[in-house]
Design an enzyme around this catalytic site. Structure first.
Site, mmCIF file in Angstrom:
data_model
loop_
_atom_site.group_PDB
_atom_site.id
_atom_site.type_symbol
_atom_site.label_atom_id
_atom_site.label_comp_id
_atom_site.label_asym_id
_atom_site.label_seq_id
_atom_site.Cartn_x
_atom_site.Cartn_y
_atom_site.Cartn_z
ATOM 1 N N CYS A 53 4.917 12.419 -15.028
ATOM 2 C CA CYS A 53 6.001 13.223 -14.485
ATOM 3 C C CYS A 53 7.169 12.316 -14.109
ATOM 4 O O CYS A 53 6.986 11.182 -13.669
ATOM 5 C CB CYS A 53 5.521 14.008 -13.263
ATOM 6 N N CYS A 55 4.505 12.900 -7.350
ATOM 7 C CA CYS A 55 3.646 13.736 -8.191
ATOM 8 C C CYS A 55 2.386 12.962 -8.576
ATOM 9 O O CYS A 55 2.426 11.749 -8.812
ATOM 10 C CB CYS A 55 4.404 14.157 -9.441
ATOM 11 N N ALA A 88 -0.304 -8.649 19.129
ATOM 12 C CA ALA A 88 0.636 -9.199 18.150
ATOM 13 C C ALA A 88 2.000 -9.453 18.763
ATOM 14 O O ALA A 88 2.601 -10.518 18.557
ATOM 15 C CB ALA A 88 0.757 -8.252 16.956
ATOM 16 N N HIS A 142 0.811 -1.219 0.000
ATOM 17 C CA HIS A 142 0.000 0.000 0.000
ATOM 18 C C HIS A 142 0.841 1.264 0.000
ATOM 19 O O HIS A 142 0.305 2.359 0.161
ATOM 20 C CB HIS A 142 -0.953 0.013 1.208
ATOM 21 N N CYS A 174 4.276 19.946 -7.456
ATOM 22 C CA CYS A 174 5.483 19.322 -7.995
ATOM 23 C C CYS A 174 6.424 20.398 -8.533
ATOM 24 O O CYS A 174 6.015 21.287 -9.286
ATOM 25 C CB CYS A 174 5.103 18.343 -9.099
#
Length: 241
Positions: free
Chosen positions: A128, A123, A231, A115, A146
């Site tokens: 680009c 940009c 976890a 992700h 940009c």
């Protein structure tokens, strides 16, 4: 049941927001998660980037500030240590849905960020040539542009309505083909395509393990083992660390 780390040769670990909870970062869908405060599916959509870029930056800029103050916890450290102690013929791929970069900070090397990473900007113009770059600004007050083409900059994350980048997708699929151990840690298991990874591991004959604070609803029969708890505590116990 303890995991004999010397037994398995092709290991794939999938992590979600729950693994970073002990680092002080909020989960998405759980109690007190980001989704309770923000309309993530709307503000984090690719359409919002074109129509309301300031709202997109409000969401991800705030997330960026939180991430910059976070540090890896015992679960991140355990996975990094596991990878570092592999034998020569073992392969280890750490696939993360997280955008916080904490696995790399802990020392994990073979990390696949499906992700993206919220600490980077790029940009919004696909033509680009500006490469993604590390960016510590939240851009809360002014939408950045940009420097090469003048288009709006965006966080280097996958937004709703976008496909996953081809290289991470190919990397995961290749690793799952001959996987013999698959762990999903701190993820609800409900977001595609990551929700389907365990099925690929099952097809390959892997041992499949689910670790999360909450049981999966509905349960996925492709997981052979379910461990409910924090976890960092469950992982350290399973790995005998």
């Amino acid at each position: 049941m303890l995991i004999d780390r010397r037994r398995y040769r092709r290991i794939v670990v999938l992590t979600g927001a729950g693994i970073s909870a002990a680092s002080g970062l909020r989960t998405y869908r759980g109690p007190g998660g980001v989704w309770e405060e923000h309309d993530v599916e709307r503000l984090g959509h690719v359409g919002a980037l074109a129509d309301r870029p300031a709202d997109v930056w409000k969401l991800f800029g705030g997330m960026r500030q939180s991430v910059m103050g976070a540090r890896p916890n015992q679960a991140h450290d355990a996975l990094a240590r596991w990878e570092a102690e592999l034998e020569g013929d073992q392969e280890f791929l750490l696939v993360t849905q997280n955008v916080d970069g904490l696995h790399q900070m802990a020392g994990s090397r073979n990390v696949c960020e499906i992700h993206g990473n919220v600490l980077y900007s790029k940009c919004s113009n696909p033509d680009c040539t500006l490469p993604p770059f590390r960016d510590g600004e939240s851009h809360a007050s002014v939408v950045p542009s940009c420097r090469l083409c003048g288009n709006v900059l965006r966080p280097d994350v996958v937004l709703f309505g976008e496909e996953l980048p081809a290289l991470p997708s190919w990397t995961v699929k290749r690793a799952l083909r001959d996987c013999d151990l698959f762990l999903a840690i701190g993820t609800s298991g409900s977001v595609a395509p990551a929700s389907g990874y365990v099925r690929g591991a099952e097809y390959a004959g892997a041992r499949t393990i689910y670790i999360n604070l909450e049981p999966m609803k509905p349960p996925n029969p492709a997981f052979q083992e379910h461990y409910i708890g924090r976890a960092e505590a469950v992982l350290l116990q399973l790995l005998g660390m």
